[in-house]
Design a protein around this motif. Sequence first.
Motif, PDB file in Angstrom:
ATOM      1  N   LEU A  57     -15.676 -11.459  43.006  1.00  0.00           N
ATOM      2  CA  LEU A  57     -14.281 -11.194  42.651  1.00  0.00           C
ATOM      3  C   LEU A  57     -14.134  -9.743  42.239  1.00  0.00           C
ATOM      4  CD1 LEU A  57     -11.368 -12.203  41.978  1.00  0.00           C
ATOM      5  CD2 LEU A  57     -12.218 -12.686  39.662  1.00  0.00           C
ATOM      6  N   THR A  58     -13.135  -9.057  42.802  1.00  0.00           N
ATOM      7  CA  THR A  58     -12.883  -7.669  42.443  1.00  0.00           C
ATOM      8  C   THR A  58     -11.399  -7.366  42.623  1.00  0.00           C
ATOM      9  OG1 THR A  58     -13.738  -5.411  42.671  1.00  0.00           O
ATOM     10  CG2 THR A  58     -13.280  -6.635  44.713  1.00  0.00           C
ATOM     11  N   ARG A  63      -8.863   1.857  40.193  1.00  0.00           N
ATOM     12  CA  ARG A  63      -8.301   2.035  38.849  1.00  0.00           C
ATOM     13  C   ARG A  63      -8.234   0.743  38.053  1.00  0.00           C
ATOM     14  NH1 ARG A  63      -2.734   4.514  38.554  1.00  0.00           N
ATOM     15  NH2 ARG A  63      -3.347   4.528  36.343  1.00  0.00           N
ATOM     16  N   HIS A  64      -7.981  -0.370  38.745  1.00  0.00           N
ATOM     17  CA  HIS A  64      -7.750  -1.619  38.020  1.00  0.00           C
ATOM     18  C   HIS A  64      -8.514  -2.783  38.664  1.00  0.00           C
ATOM     19  CE1 HIS A  64      -3.987   0.784  37.352  1.00  0.00           C
ATOM     20  NE2 HIS A  64      -4.312   0.499  36.105  1.00  0.00           N
ATOM     21  N   PHE A  65      -9.167  -3.562  37.825  1.00  0.00           N
ATOM     22  CA  PHE A  65      -9.708  -4.861  38.238  1.00  0.00           C
ATOM     23  C   PHE A  65      -8.574  -5.882  38.233  1.00  0.00           C
ATOM     24  CE2 PHE A  65     -11.428  -8.998  36.862  1.00  0.00           C
ATOM     25  CZ  PHE A  65     -12.302  -9.259  37.898  1.00  0.00           C
ATOM     26  N   CYS A  66      -7.995  -6.116  37.067  1.00  0.00           N
ATOM     27  CA  CYS A  66      -6.818  -6.955  36.913  1.00  0.00           C
ATOM     28  C   CYS A  66      -6.244  -6.673  35.536  1.00  0.00           C
ATOM     29  CB  CYS A  66      -7.162  -8.439  37.052  1.00  0.00           C
ATOM     30  SG  CYS A  66      -5.782  -9.566  36.735  1.00  0.00           S
ATOM     31  N   THR A  67      -4.943  -6.436  35.474  1.00  0.00           N
ATOM     32  CA  THR A  67      -4.314  -6.102  34.190  1.00  0.00           C
ATOM     33  C   THR A  67      -3.491  -7.261  33.641  1.00  0.00           C
ATOM     34  OG1 THR A  67      -2.508  -5.003  35.385  1.00  0.00           O
ATOM     35  CG2 THR A  67      -4.313  -3.611  34.591  1.00  0.00           C
ATOM     36  N   GLY A  68      -3.920  -8.487  33.986  1.00  0.00           N
ATOM     37  CA  GLY A  68      -3.285  -9.656  33.394  1.00  0.00           C
ATOM     38  C   GLY A  68      -2.109 -10.170  34.202  1.00  0.00           C
ATOM     39  N   LYS A 113     -20.250 -22.690  42.525  1.00  0.00           N
ATOM     40  CA  LYS A 113     -20.975 -21.538  43.045  1.00  0.00           C
ATOM     41  C   LYS A 113     -21.020 -20.429  41.986  1.00  0.00           C
ATOM     42  CE  LYS A 113     -20.877 -24.141  46.530  1.00  0.00           C
ATOM     43  NZ  LYS A 113     -20.046 -23.975  47.711  1.00  0.00           N
ATOM     44  N   PRO A 114     -22.074 -19.639  41.961  1.00  0.00           N
ATOM     45  CA  PRO A 114     -22.097 -18.498  41.042  1.00  0.00           C
ATOM     46  C   PRO A 114     -20.997 -17.507  41.399  1.00  0.00           C
ATOM     47  CG  PRO A 114     -23.910 -18.366  42.612  1.00  0.00           C
ATOM     48  CD  PRO A 114     -23.282 -19.704  42.812  1.00  0.00           C
ATOM     49  N   VAL A 115     -20.347 -16.972  40.375  1.00  0.00           N
ATOM     50  CA  VAL A 115     -19.240 -16.036  40.574  1.00  0.00           C
ATOM     51  C   VAL A 115     -19.618 -14.705  39.939  1.00  0.00           C
ATOM     52  CG1 VAL A 115     -16.788 -15.571  40.197  1.00  0.00           C
ATOM     53  CG2 VAL A 115     -17.578 -17.931  40.498  1.00  0.00           C
ATOM     54  N   ILE A 116     -19.536 -13.631  40.733  1.00  0.00           N
ATOM     55  CA  ILE A 116     -19.849 -12.286  40.267  1.00  0.00           C
ATOM     56  C   ILE A 116     -18.553 -11.499  40.143  1.00  0.00           C
ATOM     57  CG2 ILE A 116     -21.135 -10.168  40.700  1.00  0.00           C
ATOM     58  CD1 ILE A 116     -22.928 -11.780  42.602  1.00  0.00           C
ATOM     59  N   ALA A 117     -18.300 -10.940  38.964  1.00  0.00           N
ATOM     60  CA  ALA A 117     -17.161 -10.032  38.790  1.00  0.00           C
ATOM     61  C   ALA A 117     -17.633  -8.610  39.052  1.00  0.00           C
ATOM     62  CB  ALA A 117     -16.599 -10.151  37.386  1.00  0.00           C
ATOM     63  N   ALA A 118     -17.003  -7.959  40.014  1.00  0.00           N
ATOM     64  CA  ALA A 118     -17.244  -6.537  40.270  1.00  0.00           C
ATOM     65  C   ALA A 118     -16.101  -5.783  39.605  1.00  0.00           C
ATOM     66  CB  ALA A 118     -17.302  -6.256  41.766  1.00  0.00           C
ATOM     67  N   VAL A 119     -16.317  -5.373  38.362  1.00  0.00           N
ATOM     68  CA  VAL A 119     -15.237  -4.777  37.562  1.00  0.00           C
ATOM     69  C   VAL A 119     -15.135  -3.296  37.925  1.00  0.00           C
ATOM     70  CG1 VAL A 119     -14.333  -4.416  35.238  1.00  0.00           C
ATOM     71  CG2 VAL A 119     -15.679  -6.469  35.743  1.00  0.00           C
ATOM     72  N   ASN A 120     -14.204  -3.016  38.820  1.00  0.00           N
ATOM     73  CA  ASN A 120     -14.061  -1.685  39.390  1.00  0.00           C
ATOM     74  C   ASN A 120     -13.134  -0.783  38.592  1.00  0.00           C
ATOM     75  OD1 ASN A 120     -12.164  -3.724  40.398  1.00  0.00           O
ATOM     76  ND2 ASN A 120     -11.157  -1.983  41.389  1.00  0.00           N
ATOM     77  N   ALA A 140     -18.296  -0.950  36.677  1.00  0.00           N
ATOM     78  CA  ALA A 140     -18.369   0.474  36.995  1.00  0.00           C
ATOM     79  C   ALA A 140     -18.321   1.280  35.709  1.00  0.00           C
ATOM     80  CB  ALA A 140     -17.211   0.868  37.908  1.00  0.00           C
ATOM     81  N   ASP A 141     -19.010   2.421  35.695  1.00  0.00           N
ATOM     82  CA  ASP A 141     -19.054   3.225  34.476  1.00  0.00           C
ATOM     83  C   ASP A 141     -17.710   3.860  34.137  1.00  0.00           C
ATOM     84  OD1 ASP A 141     -19.002   5.092  36.540  1.00  0.00           O
ATOM     85  OD2 ASP A 141     -20.840   6.145  35.920  1.00  0.00           O
ATOM     86  N   THR A 142     -16.746   3.774  35.041  1.00  0.00           N
ATOM     87  CA  THR A 142     -15.410   4.312  34.795  1.00  0.00           C
ATOM     88  C   THR A 142     -14.420   3.229  34.351  1.00  0.00           C
ATOM     89  OG1 THR A 142     -14.957   4.021  37.163  1.00  0.00           O
ATOM     90  CG2 THR A 142     -15.694   6.206  36.431  1.00  0.00           C
ATOM     91  N   ALA A 143     -14.866   1.974  34.306  1.00  0.00           N
ATOM     92  CA  ALA A 143     -13.979   0.865  33.994  1.00  0.00           C
ATOM     93  C   ALA A 143     -13.894   0.644  32.482  1.00  0.00           C
ATOM     94  CB  ALA A 143     -14.461  -0.395  34.697  1.00  0.00           C
ATOM     95  N   LYS A 144     -12.977  -0.231  32.087  1.00  0.00           N
ATOM     96  CA  LYS A 144     -12.858  -0.577  30.667  1.00  0.00           C
ATOM     97  C   LYS A 144     -12.226  -1.946  30.521  1.00  0.00           C
ATOM     98  CE  LYS A 144      -8.504   2.011  30.262  1.00  0.00           C
ATOM     99  NZ  LYS A 144      -7.809   3.132  29.578  1.00  0.00           N
TER     100      LYS A 144
END
Length: 275
Positions: A57-58, A63-68, A113-120, A140-144
């Motif tokens: 999931l990404t 700039r944004h993974f998901c902002t709600g 199934k295993p779910v991987i978050a790719a927080v971009n 990602a090192d730029t994410a928050k």
Amino acid sequence: MARDVDELIAYELSDGVARITINAPNRGNALAADMRDRLTERFDEASEDLKVRVVVLTGAGDRHFCTGADLGGPQKPGPSRPEGAPERAPGDAARLIRRGWQRLVASVMDCDKPVIAAVNGTAAGGGAQLALACDLVIMADTAKFIEAFIRRGIMPDAGGAYLLPRLIGIHRAKELMFLGEDVDAALADKIGLVNRVVPADELNAVVDGYAQKFTTLPTRSIAYTKRMTNRSFETSREQSFDDEAIFQEAITLTEDCKEGLSAFAQRRDPVFRGW
């Protein structure tokens, strides 16, 4: 004319990897009701699809993974109200939360199934909970992360008060939820919110590496392990031991278990198929 929600919740299945992308970068990859519900359906479908070995999931863009929740997006109409009834009645908001974001987060945690978050990028509000509900979180090192609810005068929902204390302990969880401050990648890594922090330009490659590993593993064994681990905090020792015995017996009936035992006896690498 109704919009094509499958363009906004993109789904691709290839070589056992189901990739789900929240594709609304111009709105911070926030989820309107139709997107949220389609995302829930995608996790339910992936859970039962034998062709799926892992879900990634990404969010679209960098700039944004998901902002709600996208409160400005299309919403489901409610039932007609009798004359004189208020626009919002007691129980309406609670029902919306239960049927909406709580259902989405549960679909991630209950997915076989295993779910991987790719927080971009930024994961805020319900988007933070969505990422943290995943089994592995690669950031990602730029994410928050931002537990932004307090900034809007509300309390965390989408399972935040359930997830965060289990991940980082009650005091750290309270700090994040009470203050609503930005949590950058370095802090997220330090306090244990994520599995790994990687350079932004390496995120996809690292996540692909994890995903490929999962396509070679016994999927049903992982499903039972996930189920036991997710409920370990509220399960007694007696119940956990009982579940372990029952689940292990169920696993011994799978084809992958038979393959694993056969490969061990023949001193070769097993070839697991996912059932």
